[in-house]
Design an enzyme around this catalytic site. Structure first.
Site, PDB file in Angstrom:
ATOM      1  CB  SER A 147      52.320  45.680  46.719  1.00 56.87           C
ATOM      2  OG  SER A 147      51.099  45.014  46.514  1.00 56.87           O
ATOM      3  CE1 TYR A 172      54.691  41.340  49.882  1.00 53.80           C
ATOM      4  CE2 TYR A 172      52.329  41.589  49.521  1.00 53.80           C
ATOM      5  CZ  TYR A 172      53.626  41.771  49.109  1.00 53.80           C
ATOM      6  OH  TYR A 172      53.865  42.412  47.910  1.00 53.80           O
ATOM      7  CE  LYS A 176      56.839  44.647  49.551  1.00 49.88           C
ATOM      8  NZ  LYS A 176      58.083  45.006  48.886  1.00 49.88           N
TER       9      LYS A 176
HETATM   10  N1  UFG Z   1      43.013  33.231  41.531  1.00 48.79           N
HETATM   11  C1  UFG Z   1      42.332  32.055  41.235  1.00 48.79           C
HETATM   12  N2  UFG Z   1      43.027  30.885  41.269  1.00 48.79           N
HETATM   13  C2  UFG Z   1      44.355  30.822  41.583  1.00 48.79           C
HETATM   14  C3  UFG Z   1      45.032  32.028  41.876  1.00 48.79           C
HETATM   15  C4  UFG Z   1      44.328  33.212  41.853  1.00 48.79           C
HETATM   16  O1  UFG Z   1      41.136  32.067  40.951  1.00 48.79           O
HETATM   17  O2  UFG Z   1      44.918  29.724  41.615  1.00 48.79           O
HETATM   18  C5  UFG Z   1      42.284  34.507  41.464  1.00 48.79           C
HETATM   19  C6  UFG Z   1      42.234  35.263  42.765  1.00 48.79           C
HETATM   20  O3  UFG Z   1      41.139  34.852  43.555  1.00 48.79           O
HETATM   21  C7  UFG Z   1      42.139  36.702  42.273  1.00 48.79           C
HETATM   22  C8  UFG Z   1      42.933  36.706  40.976  1.00 48.79           C
HETATM   23  O4  UFG Z   1      42.977  35.337  40.559  1.00 48.79           O
HETATM   24  O5  UFG Z   1      40.813  37.027  41.977  1.00 48.79           O
HETATM   25  C9  UFG Z   1      44.358  37.199  41.134  1.00 48.79           C
HETATM   26  O6  UFG Z   1      44.999  36.502  42.184  1.00 48.79           O
HETATM   27  P1  UFG Z   1      46.582  36.606  42.404  1.00 48.79           P
HETATM   28  O7  UFG Z   1      46.933  35.705  43.555  1.00 48.79           O
HETATM   29  O8  UFG Z   1      47.288  36.397  41.135  1.00 48.79           O
HETATM   30  O9  UFG Z   1      46.794  38.116  42.781  1.00 48.79           O
HETATM   31  P2  UFG Z   1      46.249  38.960  44.023  1.00 48.79           P
HETATM   32  O10 UFG Z   1      45.507  40.111  43.431  1.00 48.79           O
HETATM   33  O11 UFG Z   1      45.553  38.146  45.012  1.00 48.79           O
HETATM   34  O12 UFG Z   1      47.624  39.371  44.706  1.00 48.79           O
HETATM   35  C10 UFG Z   1      48.419  40.372  44.161  1.00 48.79           C
HETATM   36  C11 UFG Z   1      49.893  40.144  44.523  1.00 48.79           C
HETATM   37  C12 UFG Z   1      50.115  40.287  45.994  1.00 48.79           C
HETATM   38  C13 UFG Z   1      49.529  41.572  46.478  1.00 48.79           C
HETATM   39  C14 UFG Z   1      48.072  41.689  46.073  1.00 48.79           C
HETATM   40  C15 UFG Z   1      47.490  43.009  46.432  1.00 48.79           C
HETATM   41  O13 UFG Z   1      50.296  38.871  44.130  1.00 48.79           O
HETATM   42  O14 UFG Z   1      51.497  40.308  46.241  1.00 48.79           O
HETATM   43  O15 UFG Z   1      47.975  41.573  44.667  1.00 48.79           O
HETATM   44  O16 UFG Z   1      46.110  43.021  46.193  1.00 48.79           O
HETATM   45  F1  UFG Z   1      49.596  41.642  47.814  1.00 48.79           F
END
Ligand code: UFG
Length: 363
Positions: A147, A172, A176
């Site tokens: 990731s 997590y 990785k």
């Molecule tokens: N977000 C919201 N509301 C939500 C969920 C997410 O506004 O209910 C926003 C987050 O703040 C972020 C974006 O949407 O700006 C993406 O969030 P995600 O949770 O979908 O994805 P992340 O980038 O946080 O996480 C992903 C993977 C993880 C990994 C990470 C590495 O899901 O497994 O990228 O940066 F670790």
């Protein structure tokens, strides 16, 4: 070739750990759909079903049942945990494993902070047990499900593979990173190993059939499944985590990549193993290279689905970065891979899956 239990000959096999999960199941279907008669192989899945649904009375998880329906091909399935060395050895005894794609892991960032031991046990002990078994049976070709989380806070964008790794906060993410370090050491210790670690950015989307997709248990943590559950009426509104980032509209920017493109990346990684002399550890980004904000995602999803996605802006989520997107030049050079599906494709396919399976696989 080893003889099969029913008297048929067995082909060389690809072992897919965690093959009933989201990226795992899409990789399995992609491999089977693109299988040529000239180059037969078996797919063997091992999964402990910790995050995959299996209907009562069924031997196989629902995702694999549907893949078999869609492709007309058989998947060998083992319900086992990769920490169970005996169970793993049994699989290597039963099949002519040629290479391994290793997805099996726990993956919820927030949960990992509460349950570090469970995460290190599953993700690191499990991975070491798998590697020991591979070595025991002389199998050295591995594609690892990594990731972009290993990079931590971006020091520059787009992020390429030379970006430092390891300065991380969640167990997590650390798991990785530690697994990548273990794989580097393995490759230094023995030149037989050929390991490709695919660093995914943000996987979204679903198989175009609408039969296979992401089926998170409980309330989704990630943006796309949350949006689609709001669109289908399962959740009332999206909470947007912060609109005061230095981005196009203040909301977080990520590199969303279609899961079918990711699946294709794994198939290409397997092909690299055929190059004479290919060995060692290689980390490769898989993303589109383009970032979209949360509000851009909401708008694109509304357009693709024809449904409205009500949202409310709340405070930032701990640990989130403003923006993150990939430099994908290495994937193009080494794998001849690039993402071919755009944001409307990602939204359309997610919506088809969500609309046709409002309760996921349990419907
Ligand atoms: N977000 C919201 N509301 C939500 C969920 C997410 O506004 O209910 C926003 C987050 O703040 C972020 C974006 O949407 O700006 C993406 O969030 P995600 O949770 O979908 O994805 P992340 O980038 O946080 O996480 C992903 C993977 C993880 C990994 C990470 C590495 O899901 O497994 O990228 O940066 F670790």
């Amino acid at each position: 070739m080893k003889p099969g239990c029913n008297g048929t000959t067995m082909h060389p096999a690809i072992l897919v750990t965690g093959g009933a999960g989201y990226v795992g199941s899409h990789t399995v279907i992609s491999l089977l759909e693109n299988q040529s008669e000239a180059d037969p192989f078996d797919i063997v899945v091992v999964d402990n079903l910790s995050n995959a649904y299996r209907a009562e009375g069924q031997k196989k998880p629902e995702a694999l049942v549907r893949i078999e329906e869609l492709t007309g091909k058989t998947i060998y399935f083992y319900h086992a945990d990769i920490r169970d060395a005996k169970a793993l050895s049994n699989i290597f005894e039963n099949h002519k494993i040629d290479s391994v794609i290793h997805f099996a892991a726990l993956k919820a960032v927030g949960e990992s902070v509460q349950k570090p031991l469970e995460y290190y046990q599953a993700n690191i002990t499990g991975t070491c047990t798998l590697f020991e078994t591979m070595r025991k049976y002389g199998v050295y070709k591995l594609v690892y499900s990594s990731s972009c989380t290993v990079y931590g806070e971006p020091q520059s964008l787009p992020m390429n593979e030379a970006h430092p790794t390891g300065d991380l906060t969640s167990p997590y993410g650390k798991s990785k990173y530690f697994c990548e370090e273990i794989m580097k050491d393995l490759c230094l210790s023995d030149q037989s190993w050929a390991i490709i670690s695919l660093r995914y950015f943000n996987p979204v989307g679903a198989h175009h059939s609408g039969r296979i997709g992401e089926d998170p248990m409980g309330i989704p943590n990630n943006l796309m499944p949350y949006i689609s559950q709001v669109a289908v009426g399962r959740l009332p509104e999206l909470q947007v985590f912060g609109n005061d980032y230095k981005t196009v509209d203040g909301t977080g920017v990520r590199d969303y990549v279609h899961v079918a493109d990711l699946a294709d990346g794994h198939a290409r990684a397997l092909k690299l193993f055929r190059q004479p002399g290919f060995n060692g550890f290689h980390a490769i980004n898989l993303g589109t290279g383009t970032g979209y904000s949360v509000l851009q995602m909401v708008k694109a999803f509304e357009e693709a689905s024809g449904r409205s996605v009500p949202y409310r802006v709340v405070g930032r989520r701990a640990g989130d970065v403003a923006a993150n997107y990939a430099d994908v030049a290495l994937a193009a050079r080494l794998l001849a891979w690039r993402a071919t599906r755009d944001l409307p494709d990602m939204c359309r396919d997610t919506w088809r899956w969500q609309r046709d399976n409002p309760k996921g696989y349990q419907a």
